[in-house]
Design a protein around this motif. Structure first.
Motif, PDB file in Angstrom:
ATOM      1  N   LYS A 171      -4.525  -2.343  -0.064  1.00 49.69           N
ATOM      2  CA  LYS A 171      -4.961  -2.106  -1.443  1.00 49.69           C
ATOM      3  C   LYS A 171      -3.852  -1.378  -2.191  1.00 49.69           C
ATOM      4  O   LYS A 171      -3.223  -0.464  -1.642  1.00 49.69           O
ATOM      5  CB  LYS A 171      -6.220  -1.241  -1.473  1.00 49.69           C
ATOM      6  CG  LYS A 171      -7.412  -1.852  -0.779  1.00 49.69           C
ATOM      7  CD  LYS A 171      -8.572  -0.856  -0.771  1.00 49.69           C
ATOM      8  CE  LYS A 171      -9.759  -1.410   0.010  1.00 49.69           C
ATOM      9  NZ  LYS A 171     -10.873  -0.425   0.084  1.00 49.69           N
ATOM     10  N   ASP A 188     -18.831  -2.887  -3.694  1.00 47.69           N
ATOM     11  CA  ASP A 188     -19.120  -2.024  -2.533  1.00 47.69           C
ATOM     12  C   ASP A 188     -18.075  -2.157  -1.439  1.00 47.69           C
ATOM     13  O   ASP A 188     -18.384  -2.010  -0.240  1.00 47.69           O
ATOM     14  CB  ASP A 188     -20.501  -2.338  -1.963  1.00 47.69           C
ATOM     15  CG  ASP A 188     -21.621  -2.069  -2.957  1.00 47.69           C
ATOM     16  OD1 ASP A 188     -21.430  -1.182  -3.814  1.00 47.69           O
ATOM     17  OD2 ASP A 188     -22.653  -2.751  -2.887  1.00 47.69           O
ATOM     18  N   GLU A 189     -16.843  -2.462  -1.829  1.00 43.42           N
ATOM     19  CA  GLU A 189     -15.713  -2.513  -0.914  1.00 43.42           C
ATOM     20  C   GLU A 189     -15.811  -3.598   0.157  1.00 43.42           C
ATOM     21  O   GLU A 189     -14.957  -3.672   1.045  1.00 43.42           O
ATOM     22  CB  GLU A 189     -15.501  -1.149  -0.206  1.00 43.42           C
ATOM     23  CG  GLU A 189     -15.194  -0.003  -1.144  1.00 43.42           C
ATOM     24  CD  GLU A 189     -13.861  -0.208  -1.856  1.00 43.42           C
ATOM     25  OE1 GLU A 189     -12.900  -0.667  -1.208  1.00 43.42           O
ATOM     26  OE2 GLU A 189     -13.786   0.091  -3.062  1.00 43.42           O
ATOM     27  N   GLN A 190     -16.854  -4.468   0.076  1.00 42.64           N
ATOM     28  CA  GLN A 190     -16.981  -5.487   1.119  1.00 42.64           C
ATOM     29  C   GLN A 190     -17.628  -6.797   0.638  1.00 42.64           C
ATOM     30  O   GLN A 190     -17.878  -7.700   1.431  1.00 42.64           O
ATOM     31  CB  GLN A 190     -17.798  -4.932   2.296  1.00 42.64           C
ATOM     32  CG  GLN A 190     -19.195  -4.455   1.910  1.00 42.64           C
ATOM     33  CD  GLN A 190     -19.956  -3.899   3.102  1.00 42.64           C
ATOM     34  OE1 GLN A 190     -19.708  -4.295   4.249  1.00 42.64           O
ATOM     35  NE2 GLN A 190     -20.896  -2.993   2.853  1.00 42.64           N
ATOM     36  N   LEU A 226     -14.219  -6.408  -6.653  1.00 39.59           N
ATOM     37  CA  LEU A 226     -14.776  -6.081  -5.345  1.00 39.59           C
ATOM     38  C   LEU A 226     -16.061  -5.274  -5.535  1.00 39.59           C
ATOM     39  O   LEU A 226     -16.127  -4.351  -6.353  1.00 39.59           O
ATOM     40  CB  LEU A 226     -13.766  -5.265  -4.534  1.00 39.59           C
ATOM     41  CG  LEU A 226     -13.967  -5.171  -3.024  1.00 39.59           C
ATOM     42  CD1 LEU A 226     -13.907  -6.544  -2.374  1.00 39.59           C
ATOM     43  CD2 LEU A 226     -12.905  -4.263  -2.429  1.00 39.59           C
ATOM     44  N   ARG A 269      -8.994  -5.381  -7.956  1.00 45.50           N
ATOM     45  CA  ARG A 269      -9.890  -4.437  -7.276  1.00 45.50           C
ATOM     46  C   ARG A 269     -11.230  -4.324  -7.984  1.00 45.50           C
ATOM     47  O   ARG A 269     -12.261  -4.058  -7.342  1.00 45.50           O
ATOM     48  CB  ARG A 269      -9.231  -3.049  -7.190  1.00 45.50           C
ATOM     49  CG  ARG A 269      -8.069  -3.001  -6.222  1.00 45.50           C
ATOM     50  CD  ARG A 269      -7.620  -1.589  -5.946  1.00 45.50           C
ATOM     51  NE  ARG A 269      -8.609  -0.807  -5.212  1.00 45.50           N
ATOM     52  CZ  ARG A 269      -8.352   0.327  -4.574  1.00 45.50           C
ATOM     53  NH1 ARG A 269      -7.108   0.804  -4.575  1.00 45.50           N
ATOM     54  NH2 ARG A 269      -9.293   0.977  -3.935  1.00 45.50           N
ATOM     55  N   VAL A 285      -6.360  -6.063  -4.250  1.00 40.62           N
ATOM     56  CA  VAL A 285      -6.751  -5.843  -2.869  1.00 40.62           C
ATOM     57  C   VAL A 285      -6.529  -7.137  -2.086  1.00 40.62           C
ATOM     58  O   VAL A 285      -6.744  -8.243  -2.601  1.00 40.62           O
ATOM     59  CB  VAL A 285      -8.226  -5.375  -2.767  1.00 40.62           C
ATOM     60  CG1 VAL A 285      -9.166  -6.374  -3.397  1.00 40.62           C
ATOM     61  CG2 VAL A 285      -8.615  -5.125  -1.319  1.00 40.62           C
ATOM     62  N   GLU A 323       0.862  -1.182   0.000  1.00 43.71           N
ATOM     63  CA  GLU A 323       0.000   0.000   0.000  1.00 43.71           C
ATOM     64  C   GLU A 323       0.896   1.228   0.000  1.00 43.71           C
ATOM     65  O   GLU A 323       1.943   1.239   0.663  1.00 43.71           O
ATOM     66  CB  GLU A 323      -0.882  -0.012   1.237  1.00 43.71           C
ATOM     67  CG  GLU A 323      -2.087   0.916   1.133  1.00 43.71           C
ATOM     68  CD  GLU A 323      -3.073   0.660   2.262  1.00 43.71           C
ATOM     69  OE1 GLU A 323      -4.216   0.276   1.990  1.00 43.71           O
ATOM     70  OE2 GLU A 323      -2.666   0.829   3.437  1.00 43.71           O
ATOM     71  N   VAL A 351     -11.420  -6.998   3.783  1.00 42.43           N
ATOM     72  CA  VAL A 351     -10.286  -6.616   2.951  1.00 42.43           C
ATOM     73  C   VAL A 351      -9.178  -5.999   3.811  1.00 42.43           C
ATOM     74  O   VAL A 351      -9.426  -5.498   4.905  1.00 42.43           O
ATOM     75  CB  VAL A 351     -10.709  -5.618   1.848  1.00 42.43           C
ATOM     76  CG1 VAL A 351     -11.753  -6.233   0.938  1.00 42.43           C
ATOM     77  CG2 VAL A 351     -11.227  -4.315   2.452  1.00 42.43           C
TER      78      VAL A 351
END
Length: 360
Positions: free
Chosen positions: A338, A319-321, A317, A314, A343, A33, A335
């Motif tokens: 990133k 909605d990030e979850q 993925l 990425r 991710v 990251e 997660v």
């Protein structure tokens, strides 16, 4: 027959237009990251040269691109009165020196010695007169006169001692004061000779003899000729993630497609209110052979790294979850790190679970 053929055509058309679902398996790989930064190359010890006095350049000792040593004169500013001030201060120093005042001091010492001799003589005469008076020889007036003469001589000797001591003090003070005046005059004059504060190279200098310089405007840029560093700008949203010692990966416009490494070695604590950024300084791990101040830099400061972790692209993925399993059903995932492409997946799926790419 025609209706049957038309039905087959429509089914084939619908089947052909249906989008193919992309599926992949998570991969075990390294991920890092980073924080984006932009900035410039700077020479170590780089600084702007400001004259201490305004005036007209009377002589030049250097030109742009020259190498200079610390303390070397770069240029001089015209100051006709400086030489006269030094000469006047030196004359005063010579006149006030202890050597030049030996005659005055000698006269004072002689006067003190004479006063001492007179004191001894008057002391002797008073004792004799006092002894005679004890034998009832002489008069009371004679005794009083000898006593008065002795006391006067005593006072005169003490005054002479004080004068010698005071004269010595005055001469010493005047000599020290005039010496300081000479040093002050030379210091003021030296301010009209602008010198290099560090050894290095003249990267910028555009003045000529006869041109005006002022204390508000820099006239040159000097810095180390061989060692360079990075001055990077970090957005205020990212600054808390940056720490001293972190690795920096950077590219330079002048070195196409080459990636260099550096290390963060300083963070300026005050934010620039206009740009809302902080200045971070970094040093090269292996410095490129040829560098110049103010070359543009784009960099990523590595804030965290994982050597072998479960990762997915990425764009898989949701909605990030969430991710979509092979049947298109949402599955919650946790997660971690990133980067720009992948991710880290901490939990929710394994390397054996196929996942679908979400539809755009």
């Amino acid at each position: 027959m025609k209706h049957w053929l038309a039905g087959i055509f429509m089914v084939a058309l619908i089947t052909g237009c249906k989008k193919k679902v992309e599926t992949i398996y998570p991969q075990i790989q390294a991920i890092s990251e980073s924080v984006y930064a932009s900035g410039v190359v700077k020479s170590v010890n780089q600084y702007q040269v400001f004259p201490k006095n305004s005036g007209i350049i009377s002589s030049l000792k250097i030109k742009e691109g020259d190498f200079v040593e610390k303390g070397q004169i770069l240029f001089e500013i015209a100051n006709p009165s400086a030489k006269l001030n030094i000469e006047n201060a030196e004359l005063n120093f010579e006149n006030a020196s202890i050597k030049s005042n030996q005659e005055r001091l000698r006269d004072a010492v002689i006067a003190k010695d004479l006063a001492y001799q007179k004191l001894k003589n008057d002391s002797l005469l008073w004792r004799r007169q006092n002894a005679l008076w004890q034998q009832q020889i002489g008069t009371k007036v004679d005794q009083e006169q000898r006593k008065l003469a002795y006391h006067n001589s005593q006072t005169a000797f003490q005054s002479a001692e004080i004068r010698v001591s005071e004269l010595r003090r005055q001469i010493k003070f005047a000599a020290e004061q005039s010496a300081k005046n000479v040093a002050l005059a030379k210091s003021i004059a030296s301010d009209f000779a602008v010198r290099a504060e560090v050894s290095g190279r003249i990267y910028s200098f555009s003045k000529e003899i006869g041109e005006m310089v002022s204390i508000q405007n820099p006239v040159a840029i000097i810095g180390d000729a061989k060692v360079f560093m990075l001055e990077l700008q970090i957005d205020e949203d990212d600054i808390t993630r940056v720490k001293i010692g972190q690795k920096v990966l950077l590219t330079l416009d002048s070195y196409d497609k080459q990636v260099f490494e550096a290390k963060v070695n300083g963070i300026d604590p005050l934010m620039n209110e206009k740009t809302r950024t902080f200045t971070v300084k970094a040093t090269f791990i292996v410095q490129p052979q040829v560098l110049y101040p103010n070359l543009n830099v784009e960099a990523n400061i590595i804030t965290a790294e994982r050597p072998k972790v479960l990762t997915i692209p990425r764009n898989y993925l949701v909605d990030e979850q969430f991710v979509l399993d092979k049947d298109g059903q949402k599955r919650a995932v946790k997660v971690g790190l990133k980067d720009f492409q992948r991710v880290e997946i901490l939990s929710g799926i394994t390397a054996q679970d196929a996942i679908q790419k979400p539809a755009l």
